[in-house]
Design a protein around this motif. Structure first.
Motif: not given
Length: 357
Positions: A220-222, A228-234, A265-270, A343-344
């Motif tokens: 949440f903080n790191e 990350s190409d999009s604000k608010g991504r997990k 890692l950004d969610e696009s890497y996971v 997504r939620e």
């Protein structure tokens, strides 16, 4: 250590004491169960001899009663030898501090000791399960196995069932820990942690990439180490399962002072492995109130996008009413809430744990 009241102890050989099988401190709990099965088979054969030595008459003599009792014990021993399996757990009696204090004070002949002993002995939660892979020697320091012949420890074998978990909190905790040990990494799917795969970059091999197994948790903080190409991504903090810490290369460690094995890692890497990762559920308690309505709205024919728009409209309408009231009452203004994401909504529609409103 404690001992039963004096009138309950006896040195006279009884049925069940004649098998001649010894149990040693070096025996594991599993070996003890196997020896118990063998002892029951021997006792069953002895009871068969006792029953054969008596002839039932019509007079109802003591000989008749002895033969009937021997046959009954034989059936019981055979049942134990036949049915004792992995579901049965070996327990040791764990007396309370009050009972131990009475024992150390030598007050074992009084009513207080006998009454407390009987209550605790009958209480399922006074019995601690023993790990079948460990030996009695391992438990000697905790429960006094092998300390001396006078302080004998009481063992009990119980079938571990769901019903027994409600009666014995010690067994419930033991079963939960055992289930955790047996669970493979591939099946980890919790609200805080999940098995999956993450893109690993070989910095010294032309930045080639490879998907490696990881245990991921929400971050949440790191800041992410990957772009990350999009604000608010997990973002996820991941631990590479088969990658030593020394091979993390130039990847930025999320918190070097606390856990050098994890990277952010950004969610696009996971890529999370479960079909429905529990970890993707919303962490916003305010959103949960609205997401409970998602399934009902889907039943009414709305698409996922329409549900998202409708819930956000309702969320912002409530915020607008709250802010107007704060202006009238000259109170500090509440910060605008985060919008519910698609997504939620998707996760809420596929999550059976999130009941409909």
């Amino acid at each position: 250590s404690t001992s039963p009241p004096s009138h309950l102890t006896s040195r006279v050989p009884q049925p069940g004491d004649r098998h001649g099988i010894n149990v040693f401190l070096g025996d594991s709990i599993f070996q003890f169960k196997k020896k118990l099965v063998e002892a029951c088979r021997i006792e069953s054969a002895l009871e068969e001899r006792v029953a054969s030595s008596h002839t039932i008459t019509t007079s109802g003599s003591k000989s008749d009663a002895d033969k009937i009792a021997a046959k009954k014990r034989k059936a019981q021993y055979e049942a134990i030898a036949r049915d004792l399996n992995y579901r049965y757990v070996v327990m040791v009696f764990v007396p309370s501090r009050d009972l131990r204090d009475l024992y150390r004070a030598g007050r074992t002949d009084g009513y207080q000791y006998e009454n407390l002993y009987n209550i605790e002995f009958a209480d399922p939660s006074s019995w601690q399960p023993l790990d079948p892979l460990r030996t009695f020697q391992h438990y000697a320091g905790m429960y006094g196995f092998g300390s001396n012949e006078e302080d004998l420890q009481h063992l009990r074998i119980v079938e571990g069932s769901e019903d027994y978990k409600t009666k014995n909190t010690r067994y419930r905790h033991f079963a939960e820990e055992e289930q955790e040990w047996r669970r493979s990494l591939e099946h980890v799917n919790k609200a805080t942690e999940c098995y999956g795969y993450a893109k690993y970059i070989h910095r010294h091999d032309a930045s080639s990439t490879e998907w490696r197994p990881v245990l991921a948790e929400r971050a949440f903080n790191e800041a992410p180490t990957s772009p990350s190409d999009s604000k608010g991504r997990k973002r996820f903090r991941v631990t590479y399962v088969h990658t030593p810490v020394s091979t993390l290369g130039e990847m930025q460690v999320a918190n070097p002072g606390e856990d050098a094995a994890k990277v952010t890692l950004d969610e696009s890497y996971v890529l999370l492995a479960p079909m429905q990762p529990k970890m993707l559920g919303t962490t916003n308690l305010q959103h949960v109130e609205y997401l409970r309505k998602a399934r009902t709205m889907e039943d009414q024919g709305l698409t996922e996008e329409q549900i998202t728009q409708s819930l956000n409209k309702e969320l912002m309408a409530k915020f607008q009413r709250t802010q107007e009231a704060e202006v009238r009452e000259q109170r500090p203004l509440t910060k605008a809430p985060q919008l519910i994401t698609l997504r939620e909504v998707q996760h809420a529609l596929r999550n059976p744990d999130l009941g409909a409103a």
